[in-house]
Design a protein around this motif. Structure first.
Motif, mmCIF file in Angstrom:
data_model
loop_
_atom_site.group_PDB
_atom_site.id
_atom_site.type_symbol
_atom_site.label_atom_id
_atom_site.label_comp_id
_atom_site.label_asym_id
_atom_site.label_seq_id
_atom_site.Cartn_x
_atom_site.Cartn_y
_atom_site.Cartn_z
ATOM 1 N N SER A 106 -3.316 4.618 -13.404
ATOM 2 C CA SER A 106 -3.297 5.561 -12.287
ATOM 3 C C SER A 106 -2.887 4.853 -11.008
ATOM 4 O O SER A 106 -3.328 3.728 -10.743
ATOM 5 N N HIS A 107 -2.044 5.536 -10.221
ATOM 6 C CA HIS A 107 -1.633 5.044 -8.911
ATOM 7 C C HIS A 107 -2.278 5.938 -7.858
ATOM 8 O O HIS A 107 -1.987 7.132 -7.786
ATOM 9 N N PHE A 108 -3.163 5.357 -7.046
ATOM 10 C CA PHE A 108 -3.822 6.101 -5.978
ATOM 11 C C PHE A 108 -3.216 5.661 -4.644
ATOM 12 O O PHE A 108 -3.366 4.504 -4.239
ATOM 13 N N TYR A 109 -2.530 6.587 -3.977
ATOM 14 C CA TYR A 109 -1.913 6.285 -2.687
ATOM 15 C C TYR A 109 -2.896 6.665 -1.580
ATOM 16 O O TYR A 109 -3.297 7.832 -1.465
ATOM 17 N N LEU A 110 -3.284 5.671 -0.776
ATOM 18 C CA LEU A 110 -4.300 5.866 0.255
ATOM 19 C C LEU A 110 -3.698 5.709 1.646
ATOM 20 O O LEU A 110 -2.769 4.913 1.856
ATOM 21 N N ALA A 111 -4.252 6.452 2.603
ATOM 22 C CA ALA A 111 -3.879 6.324 4.013
ATOM 23 C C ALA A 111 -5.065 6.754 4.856
ATOM 24 O O ALA A 111 -5.626 7.838 4.637
ATOM 25 N N GLN A 112 -5.479 5.895 5.771
ATOM 26 C CA GLN A 112 -6.584 6.183 6.690
ATOM 27 C C GLN A 112 -7.837 6.663 5.949
ATOM 28 O O GLN A 112 -8.514 7.599 6.370
ATOM 29 N N GLY A 113 -8.121 6.014 4.838
ATOM 30 C CA GLY A 113 -9.336 6.314 4.098
ATOM 31 C C GLY A 113 -9.289 7.574 3.261
ATOM 32 O O GLY A 113 -10.318 8.005 2.728
ATOM 33 N N LEU B 106 -7.163 10.004 0.142
ATOM 34 C CA LEU B 106 -6.236 9.986 -0.983
ATOM 35 C C LEU B 106 -5.087 10.937 -0.685
ATOM 36 O O LEU B 106 -5.280 12.149 -0.566
ATOM 37 N N GLU B 107 -3.872 10.385 -0.551
ATOM 38 C CA GLU B 107 -2.706 11.213 -0.272
ATOM 39 C C GLU B 107 -2.129 11.820 -1.543
ATOM 40 O O GLU B 107 -1.754 12.986 -1.577
ATOM 41 N N LYS B 108 -2.039 11.009 -2.596
ATOM 42 C CA LYS B 108 -1.563 11.530 -3.876
ATOM 43 C C LYS B 108 -1.984 10.586 -4.991
ATOM 44 O O LYS B 108 -2.297 9.417 -4.760
ATOM 45 N N GLU B 109 -1.984 11.118 -6.203
ATOM 46 C CA GLU B 109 -2.332 10.346 -7.393
ATOM 47 C C GLU B 109 -1.265 10.574 -8.450
ATOM 48 O O GLU B 109 -0.854 11.710 -8.698
ATOM 49 N N ILE B 110 -0.805 9.484 -9.049
ATOM 50 C CA ILE B 110 0.191 9.562 -10.114
ATOM 51 C C ILE B 110 -0.348 8.798 -11.316
ATOM 52 O O ILE B 110 -0.784 7.649 -11.185
ATOM 53 N N VAL B 111 -0.328 9.422 -12.478
ATOM 54 C CA VAL B 111 -0.752 8.766 -13.716
ATOM 55 C C VAL B 111 0.491 8.423 -14.513
ATOM 56 O O VAL B 111 1.314 9.292 -14.806
ATOM 57 N N ILE B 112 0.630 7.150 -14.847
ATOM 58 C CA ILE B 112 1.817 6.670 -15.575
ATOM 59 C C ILE B 112 1.416 6.249 -16.982
ATOM 60 O O ILE B 112 0.426 5.541 -17.160
#
Length: 351
Positions: free
Chosen positions: A336-343, A345-351
């Motif tokens: 899983s890719h968890f994209y974070l910004a300012q604390g 979760l902006e988006k999550e991608i499962v590869i």
């Protein structure tokens, strides 16, 4: 035990964050200050009861009165709440009274700024990382270690107002000698794994060895050393000799690794030691811990990152790793890719 969900409330820059985690690779992606290290720190607190950075008063999100961390693992649920100096830990609804219990509930191996360069760091760092591994393969080590710490604290308290003969030397020496022997046995067991890993990375048949400096004068029993140092200990108010002063030394080709390896090579050597600890755990039949890796790509080129991922994939271990960009993640790694910004979760991608 594999984590399935993680919730963080009011910790540093994170107000409320929930993650459904992957059984293997969990990549925390974002710029500096996005909250990646805070997620790792939350897991570290859940597994040890302690932050890896500053004291509790600096952990709380500004303006909030308490923080709450929780994780679900299969049919088990762990939660930790802290308000000021009051900490409450519950596991499956039951109170957990000691942080020592967390070491068995949620085993973790943490690699962060304070210890990622432990080979070139302090003796304290090397002892802590060595003792972490011994705790999980030696069922009696935790007991002996706590006995030693208790006797050491009592002797140090006595040294501040000494009267007569020290009543703690025998207990301290017995536990201290036990720690030394268990540490030496552990290093003997782990050294072949480390040698094999170092050879697989370097491609050379360089002889690598581990040496343990006991923390007291060579050739003396610990009790003899305590008696010899008593005058100095009384003057300074604390105990100078013992396994709390031990040092783990890495040597390559019979020379100090610090003298002949580059900073990047020293980091690889440290990573190889951590992997060797996991291999020894697996051989002993114990469950592998969850790995927390801050700044995964720091000082590692592409080949080094690929080597590290390859070793961890063989172990089939759950990993949480922080990177500043998705391009730092080796190709083909599922998770899983968890994209974070300012604390957040902006988006999550499962590869």
């Amino acid at each position: 035990m594999t984590l399935e969900t993680l919730q963080i409330q009011s910790l540093r820059c994170i107000q409320n964050l929930q993650l459904s985690t992957h059984a293997r690779w969990n990549w925390l992606i974002g710029a500096n200050g996005a909250g990646k290290s805070t997620v790792l720190e939350a897991l570290h607190i859940l597994g040890t009861g302690q932050t890896w950075r500053h004291g509790p008063r600096h952990v709380l999100r500004e303006g909030d009165a308490e923080y709450l961390l929780s994780a679900r693992m299969s049919d088990h649920f762990l939660a930790l709440r802290r308000r000021g100096e009051v900490r409450e830990i519950r596991y499956d609804g039951e109170s957990v009274h000691s942080a020592w219990e967390l070491l068995d509930i949620l085993p973790l191996q943490s690699l962060h700024d304070d210890n990622s360069h432990f080979v070139a760091g302090t003796a304290d760092d090397r002892r802590r990382i060595m003792d972490w591994g011994i705790y999980y393969v030696d069922p009696y080590y935790g007991t002996v270690f706590r006995e030693y710490r208790r006797a050491l604290a009592q002797r140090n308290a006595w040294l501040k107002k000494p009267q007569g003969k020290s009543p703690w030397d025998s207990a301290l020496a017995m536990a201290g000698e036990g720690i030394q022997q268990r540490r030496q046995d552990y290093l003997t067991r782990i050294e072949p794994y480390l040698q094999k890993l170092w050879t697989s990375w370097s491609g050379a048949t360089e002889i690598l060895s581990l040496h343990l400096q006991s923390g007291w004068k060579e050739g003396l029993a610990l009790q003899e050393s305590l008696q010899r140092d008593l005058g100095q200990d009384r003057e300074m108010g604390y105990t100078h000799s013992g396994p709390h002063r031990a040092n783990l030394v890495f040597r390559v080709r019979q020379r100090m690794a610090l003298d002949i390896l580059s900073r990047g090579q020293l980091r690889i050597l440290g990573l190889a030691y951590r992997i060797a600890q996991l291999l020894l755990l697996r051989e002993a039949g114990f469950a592998l811990p969850t790995l927390l890796i801050d700044d995964f790509a720091a000082e590692l080129d592409e080949s080094a990152r690929n080597w590290w991922v390859e070793q961890l994939n063989v172990l089939n271990v759950q990993v949480f790793a922080a990177v500043t960009a998705a391009g730092q993640i080796p190709a083909g790694v599922q998770g899983s890719h968890f994209y974070l910004a300012q604390g957040q979760l902006e988006k999550e991608i499962v590869i």
